[in-house]
Design a protein around this motif. Structure first.
Motif, PDB file in Angstrom:
ATOM      1  N   ILE A 132       0.845  -1.190   0.000  1.00 45.29           N
ATOM      2  CA  ILE A 132       0.000   0.000   0.000  1.00 45.29           C
ATOM      3  C   ILE A 132       0.881   1.241   0.000  1.00 45.29           C
ATOM      4  CG2 ILE A 132      -1.952   1.136   1.133  1.00 45.29           C
ATOM      5  CD1 ILE A 132      -2.424  -1.848   0.489  1.00 45.29           C
ATOM      6  N   GLY A 133       0.641   2.163  -0.923  1.00 47.63           N
ATOM      7  CA  GLY A 133       1.442   3.376  -0.900  1.00 47.63           C
ATOM      8  C   GLY A 133       1.244   4.235  -2.133  1.00 47.63           C
ATOM      9  N   PRO A 134       1.870   5.408  -2.133  1.00 48.89           N
ATOM     10  CA  PRO A 134       1.673   6.363  -3.226  1.00 48.89           C
ATOM     11  C   PRO A 134       2.335   5.949  -4.527  1.00 48.89           C
ATOM     12  CG  PRO A 134       3.327   7.171  -1.682  1.00 48.89           C
ATOM     13  CD  PRO A 134       2.749   5.934  -1.074  1.00 48.89           C
ATOM     14  N   ALA A 135       2.023   6.680  -5.576  1.00 49.04           N
ATOM     15  CA  ALA A 135       2.610   6.420  -6.890  1.00 49.04           C
ATOM     16  C   ALA A 135       4.115   6.626  -6.837  1.00 49.04           C
ATOM     17  CB  ALA A 135       1.986   7.369  -7.918  1.00 49.04           C
ATOM     18  N   GLY A 136       4.831   5.840  -7.640  1.00 44.80           N
ATOM     19  CA  GLY A 136       6.273   6.036  -7.760  1.00 44.80           C
ATOM     20  C   GLY A 136       7.114   5.302  -6.748  1.00 44.80           C
ATOM     21  N   THR A 137       6.496   4.442  -5.934  1.00 44.97           N
ATOM     22  CA  THR A 137       7.253   3.723  -4.910  1.00 44.97           C
ATOM     23  C   THR A 137       7.728   2.349  -5.387  1.00 44.97           C
ATOM     24  OG1 THR A 137       5.132   3.000  -3.985  1.00 44.97           O
ATOM     25  CG2 THR A 137       6.205   4.869  -2.931  1.00 44.97           C
ATOM     26  N   GLY A 138       7.390   1.965  -6.608  1.00 44.68           N
ATOM     27  CA  GLY A 138       7.857   0.691  -7.152  1.00 44.68           C
ATOM     28  C   GLY A 138       7.037  -0.514  -6.721  1.00 44.68           C
ATOM     29  N   ASP A 287       1.029 -15.364   7.771  1.00 48.67           N
ATOM     30  CA  ASP A 287       1.425 -15.573   6.380  1.00 48.67           C
ATOM     31  C   ASP A 287       0.837 -14.534   5.418  1.00 48.67           C
ATOM     32  OD1 ASP A 287       3.155 -16.951   4.715  1.00 48.67           O
ATOM     33  OD2 ASP A 287       1.655 -18.407   4.070  1.00 48.67           O
ATOM     34  N   ILE A 288       0.232 -13.484   5.972  1.00 49.58           N
ATOM     35  CA  ILE A 288      -0.213 -12.338   5.176  1.00 49.58           C
ATOM     36  C   ILE A 288       0.461 -11.091   5.743  1.00 49.58           C
ATOM     37  CG2 ILE A 288      -2.157 -10.880   4.472  1.00 49.58           C
ATOM     38  CD1 ILE A 288      -3.964 -13.292   4.606  1.00 49.58           C
ATOM     39  N   ASP A 289       1.131 -10.345   4.901  1.00 55.64           N
ATOM     40  CA  ASP A 289       1.827  -9.136   5.359  1.00 55.64           C
ATOM     41  C   ASP A 289       1.229  -7.908   4.675  1.00 55.64           C
ATOM     42  OD1 ASP A 289       4.530  -8.153   6.770  1.00 55.64           O
ATOM     43  OD2 ASP A 289       4.269  -7.028   4.922  1.00 55.64           O
ATOM     44  N   ILE A 290       1.022  -6.861   5.448  1.00 55.84           N
ATOM     45  CA  ILE A 290       0.543  -5.586   4.902  1.00 55.84           C
ATOM     46  C   ILE A 290       1.686  -4.586   4.999  1.00 55.84           C
ATOM     47  CG2 ILE A 290      -1.154  -3.729   5.096  1.00 55.84           C
ATOM     48  CD1 ILE A 290      -3.036  -5.824   6.404  1.00 55.84           C
ATOM     49  N   HIS A 291       2.243  -4.232   3.865  1.00 56.17           N
ATOM     50  CA  HIS A 291       3.408  -3.334   3.838  1.00 56.17           C
ATOM     51  C   HIS A 291       2.966  -1.955   3.351  1.00 56.17           C
ATOM     52  CE1 HIS A 291       7.614  -2.116   3.413  1.00 56.17           C
ATOM     53  NE2 HIS A 291       7.212  -1.480   2.341  1.00 56.17           N
ATOM     54  N   ARG A 292       3.344  -0.937   4.104  1.00 55.40           N
ATOM     55  CA  ARG A 292       2.967   0.431   3.753  1.00 55.40           C
ATOM     56  C   ARG A 292       4.199   1.235   3.325  1.00 55.40           C
ATOM     57  NH1 ARG A 292      -2.249   1.731   5.358  1.00 55.40           N
ATOM     58  NH2 ARG A 292      -3.226   0.240   6.770  1.00 55.40           N
ATOM     59  N   PHE A 293       4.121   1.815   2.147  1.00 54.23           N
ATOM     60  CA  PHE A 293       5.152   2.725   1.662  1.00 54.23           C
ATOM     61  C   PHE A 293       4.820   4.146   2.107  1.00 54.23           C
ATOM     62  CE2 PHE A 293       5.303  -0.782  -1.373  1.00 54.23           C
ATOM     63  CZ  PHE A 293       6.663  -0.958  -1.583  1.00 54.23           C
ATOM     64  N   THR A 294       5.830   5.017   2.141  1.00 51.86           N
ATOM     65  CA  THR A 294       5.619   6.429   2.413  1.00 51.86           C
ATOM     66  C   THR A 294       6.182   7.240   1.261  1.00 51.86           C
ATOM     67  OG1 THR A 294       7.755   6.817   3.510  1.00 51.86           O
ATOM     68  CG2 THR A 294       5.955   5.920   4.866  1.00 51.86           C
ATOM     69  N   GLU A 295       6.022   8.564   1.338  1.00 48.20           N
ATOM     70  CA  GLU A 295       6.570   9.412   0.269  1.00 48.20           C
ATOM     71  C   GLU A 295       8.085   9.303   0.188  1.00 48.20           C
ATOM     72  OE1 GLU A 295       7.281  11.758   3.824  1.00 48.20           O
ATOM     73  OE2 GLU A 295       5.445  10.786   3.118  1.00 48.20           O
ATOM     74  N   LYS A 296       8.731   8.856   1.279  1.00 45.40           N
ATOM     75  CA  LYS A 296      10.193   8.687   1.285  1.00 45.40           C
ATOM     76  C   LYS A 296      10.621   7.593   0.302  1.00 45.40           C
ATOM     77  CE  LYS A 296      12.174   9.098   5.306  1.00 45.40           C
ATOM     78  NZ  LYS A 296      12.903  10.362   5.125  1.00 45.40           N
ATOM     79  N   ASP A 297       9.703   6.654   0.009  1.00 46.97           N
ATOM     80  CA  ASP A 297      10.021   5.546  -0.892  1.00 46.97           C
ATOM     81  C   ASP A 297       9.794   5.884  -2.362  1.00 46.97           C
ATOM     82  OD1 ASP A 297      10.671   3.522   1.140  1.00 46.97           O
ATOM     83  OD2 ASP A 297       8.563   3.694   1.692  1.00 46.97           O
ATOM     84  N   VAL A 298       9.330   7.084  -2.651  1.00 46.68           N
ATOM     85  CA  VAL A 298       9.106   7.486  -4.042  1.00 46.68           C
ATOM     86  C   VAL A 298      10.450   7.605  -4.747  1.00 46.68           C
ATOM     87  CG1 VAL A 298       8.274   9.326  -5.555  1.00 46.68           C
ATOM     88  CG2 VAL A 298       6.938   8.660  -3.548  1.00 46.68           C
ATOM     89  N   VAL A 304       7.476  14.560  -7.397  1.00 49.48           N
ATOM     90  CA  VAL A 304       6.439  13.591  -7.032  1.00 49.48           C
ATOM     91  C   VAL A 304       6.332  13.501  -5.519  1.00 49.48           C
ATOM     92  CG1 VAL A 304       5.693  11.175  -7.194  1.00 49.48           C
ATOM     93  CG2 VAL A 304       6.754  12.287  -9.175  1.00 49.48           C
ATOM     94  N   GLN A 305       7.478  13.468  -4.826  1.00 45.94           N
ATOM     95  CA  GLN A 305       7.465  13.479  -3.368  1.00 45.94           C
ATOM     96  C   GLN A 305       6.804  14.739  -2.836  1.00 45.94           C
ATOM     97  OE1 GLN A 305      11.426  13.010  -1.810  1.00 45.94           O
ATOM     98  NE2 GLN A 305      11.240  10.797  -1.687  1.00 45.94           N
ATOM     99  N   ASP A 306       7.175  15.868  -3.414  1.00 45.08           N
ATOM    100  CA  ASP A 306       6.620  17.151  -2.956  1.00 45.08           C
ATOM    101  C   ASP A 306       5.113  17.210  -3.166  1.00 45.08           C
ATOM    102  OD1 ASP A 306       9.180  17.912  -2.287  1.00 45.08           O
ATOM    103  OD2 ASP A 306       9.525  19.030  -4.149  1.00 45.08           O
ATOM    104  N   ILE A 307       4.650  16.687  -4.297  1.00 46.90           N
ATOM    105  CA  ILE A 307       3.214  16.682  -4.591  1.00 46.90           C
ATOM    106  C   ILE A 307       2.471  15.818  -3.578  1.00 46.90           C
ATOM    107  CG2 ILE A 307       1.494  15.861  -6.259  1.00 46.90           C
ATOM    108  CD1 ILE A 307       3.568  16.720  -8.463  1.00 46.90           C
ATOM    109  N   ILE A 308       3.018  14.632  -3.285  1.00 43.88           N
ATOM    110  CA  ILE A 308       2.376  13.728  -2.324  1.00 43.88           C
ATOM    111  C   ILE A 308       2.294  14.378  -0.949  1.00 43.88           C
ATOM    112  CG2 ILE A 308       2.662  11.543  -1.082  1.00 43.88           C
ATOM    113  CD1 ILE A 308       3.894  10.458  -3.756  1.00 43.88           C
TER     114      ILE A 308
END
Length: 323
Positions: A132-138, A287-298, A304-308
């Motif tokens: 789960i996370g914003p655009a551009g985090t891969g 056996d289920i993982d919920i991984h959260r990305f942040t704008e730092k991972d963009v 793109v980071q600034d917009i987020i």
């Protein structure tokens, strides 16, 4: 004024750290208010003591990254300096190790942020992962890379990529062409990622043999998917019924990755996002993982980071006003 010297034996490392036209080192100088020069294989940092110490940490970590044969980009410099600023630069050591896989052009796919590395590890160690996370985090690209890795290691026999076929309020019936023409624009990012990994010839061959399947989510209904790596992209645009249907397709020796950005839900107002619900329902299941990305991972352009960040701040303010 304080001075600090960092010895670097490999000229290529210095070239990577300084960047084209000294662009990278210029950004570090600006960030920390120091002067940095190359003196015959030694990097000299001059400035206020605290600033010199921080700049030295950034340069040392960039030296390690370059020493591992990785390219240093503007994003790399920005990421390393932000980690140093927050005092968590020791986490950068997690980025050591082998890449995920090699693309058709010979480029090694690697995690470029700690968040990406932890996402890769989560996929390796769990049957189902929600990214789960914003655009551009891969999110999607790294999931495809892990699917290719599993396929090359003969851990799975098939790669299946799927997305909801209707987004942003568009209806397939209004689009020109046959069914394949209608759904291809929605699936194009998935094609692009696989094409990059396998190359044109292998990609076409695997598609013909049914080893690679790229299809709308509706095509998953009624199937049991064994020995497959299945990726559901743009999952924020699924309904509760759709995501439940998808999750229950899981077969023996299979893995699933579900990706989405819950800030970009295109469903009509009356419909709730299946991804938002799934995050709550699946939390805490083994056996289920919920991984959260942040704008730092963009890892796209700095803007793109600034917009987020700007949108997060705007939405926080709007939420306060409503309250």
């Amino acid at each position: 004024m304080a001075e600090r010297y960092i010895d670097i034996t490999n000229p290529e490392q210095i070239s990577e750290i300084f960047g084209q036209f000294d662009g990278h080192i210029g950004n570090i100088q600006k960030e920390y208010g120091v002067s940095i020069v190359d003196r015959d294989g030694r990097i000299k940092i001059i400035g206020e003591e605290n600033n010199v110490a921080a700049a030295a940490k950034a340069v040392e970590h960039l030296t390690k990254i370059a020493g591992r044969g990785q390219s240093v980009s503007e994003q790399t410099v920005r990421y390393v300096t932000s980690m140093v600023q927050e005092g968590i630069e020791e986490q950068l050591e997690e980025l050591k190790g082998d890449g995920v896989c090699v693309t058709s052009s010979g480029r090694i796919v690697r995690a470029r942020t700690v968040g990406q590395k932890r996402y890769i590890d989560a996929i390796a160690n769990n049957t189902i992962v929600l990214g789960i996370g914003p655009a551009g985090t891969g999110k999607t690209y790294l999931a495809v890379a892990m699917a290719v890795k599993a396929f090359r290691e003969r851990k799975i026999k098939k790669i299946i990529l799927t997305r909801p076929a209707v987004e942003a309020g568009e209806k397939l019936g209004f689009l020109p062409g046959d069914l394949q023409d209608k759904v291809d624009p929605y699936l194009r990012p998935l094609y692009d990622a696989l094409f990059d990994m396998f190359g044109a010839e292998s990609f076409s061959r695997y598609m013909e043999k049914g080893i690679i399947e790229v299809a709308p989510l509706a095509y998953m209904r009624g199937r049991t998917l064994d020995e497959a790596f299945i990726i559901l992209d743009e999952a924020q645009n699924t309904t509760s019924e759709q995501i439940k249907m998808f999750l229950t397709r899981l077969g023996n020796e299979s893995r699933m990755v579900i990706t989405g950005d819950i800030t970009q839900i295109d469903l009509p107002d009356a419909k709730k996002s299946g991804l938002v619900e799934a995050i709550k329902v699946l939390k805490g299941i083994d056996d289920i993982d919920i991984h959260r990305f942040t704008e730092k991972d963009v890892v796209r352009h700095k803007l793109v980071q600034d917009i987020i960040k700007a949108y997060e701040k705007f939405n926080e303010g709007r939420a306060k006003n409503h309250a």
